[in-house]
Design a protein around this motif. Structure first.
Motif, mmCIF file in Angstrom:
data_model
loop_
_atom_site.group_PDB
_atom_site.id
_atom_site.type_symbol
_atom_site.label_atom_id
_atom_site.label_comp_id
_atom_site.label_asym_id
_atom_site.label_seq_id
_atom_site.Cartn_x
_atom_site.Cartn_y
_atom_site.Cartn_z
ATOM 1 N N ASN A 55 0.854 -1.170 0.000
ATOM 2 C CA ASN A 55 0.000 0.000 0.000
ATOM 3 C C ASN A 55 0.903 1.237 0.000
ATOM 4 O O ASN A 55 1.570 1.527 0.987
ATOM 5 N N ASP A 56 0.923 1.948 -1.117
ATOM 6 C CA ASP A 56 1.750 3.148 -1.266
ATOM 7 C C ASP A 56 0.954 4.432 -1.060
ATOM 8 O O ASP A 56 1.433 5.526 -1.376
ATOM 9 N N SER A 57 -0.252 4.331 -0.531
ATOM 10 C CA SER A 57 -1.140 5.491 -0.412
ATOM 11 C C SER A 57 -0.521 6.628 0.388
ATOM 12 O O SER A 57 -0.673 7.802 0.030
ATOM 13 N N GLY A 116 -8.216 10.226 0.822
ATOM 14 C CA GLY A 116 -8.143 10.276 2.273
ATOM 15 C C GLY A 116 -8.396 8.944 2.958
ATOM 16 O O GLY A 116 -8.302 8.842 4.174
ATOM 17 N N SER A 117 -8.713 7.915 2.189
ATOM 18 C CA SER A 117 -9.023 6.603 2.770
ATOM 19 C C SER A 117 -7.774 5.833 3.181
ATOM 20 O O SER A 117 -7.849 4.896 3.965
ATOM 21 N N PHE A 123 -1.617 1.350 -4.880
ATOM 22 C CA PHE A 123 -1.056 0.043 -4.537
ATOM 23 C C PHE A 123 -0.025 -0.408 -5.567
ATOM 24 O O PHE A 123 -0.128 -0.059 -6.749
ATOM 25 N N HIS A 124 0.948 -1.182 -5.099
ATOM 26 C CA HIS A 124 1.926 -1.816 -5.976
ATOM 27 C C HIS A 124 1.868 -3.315 -5.706
ATOM 28 O O HIS A 124 1.953 -3.749 -4.551
ATOM 29 N N GLU A 165 -12.231 1.224 -7.728
ATOM 30 C CA GLU A 165 -12.049 1.901 -6.446
ATOM 31 C C GLU A 165 -10.616 2.370 -6.217
ATOM 32 O O GLU A 165 -10.375 3.253 -5.399
ATOM 33 N N ILE A 166 -9.664 1.766 -6.914
ATOM 34 C CA ILE A 166 -8.244 2.077 -6.725
ATOM 35 C C ILE A 166 -7.831 3.165 -7.711
ATOM 36 O O ILE A 166 -8.053 3.042 -8.909
ATOM 37 N N HIS A 167 -7.202 4.220 -7.199
ATOM 38 C CA HIS A 167 -6.749 5.300 -8.077
ATOM 39 C C HIS A 167 -5.532 4.877 -8.894
ATOM 40 O O HIS A 167 -5.439 5.175 -10.080
ATOM 41 N N ALA A 168 -4.575 4.197 -8.257
ATOM 42 C CA ALA A 168 -3.346 3.801 -8.935
ATOM 43 C C ALA A 168 -2.977 2.369 -8.549
ATOM 44 O O ALA A 168 -2.889 2.046 -7.366
#
Length: 71
Positions: free
Chosen positions: A10-12, A23-24, A29-30, A61-64
């Motif tokens: 999780n690289d958030s 903000g979650s 993610f990688h 749901e995942i931005h990246a």
């Protein structure tokens, strides 16, 4: 896919305040995945396999999502 190796990172936090950060704490993610199922498959085919396995709702749901896929 019967992975021989799987790592999800999780690289958030590294993208806090950037575009796509909702903000979650679960936006970037990688994934490093090694699987014999990737044998002979092109890069795009491997990515499609992972996206299909995750499902369109989760992928949306995942931005990246960064993928490192190999045999």
């Amino acid at each position: 896919m019967a992975p021989t190796s799987l790592d999800v990172r999780n690289d958030s936090a590294r993208h806090s305040g950037h575009a796509g950060d909702d903000g979650s704490g679960e936006s970037h993610f990688h994934v490093t995945l090694r699987s014999p199922a990737f044998e002979g498959k092109a890069r795009i085919a491997r990515h499609r396999m992972v996206h299909q396995a995750l499902g369109k709702d989760l992928v949306a749901e995942i931005h990246a999502l960064s993928l490192d896929l190999d045999v």
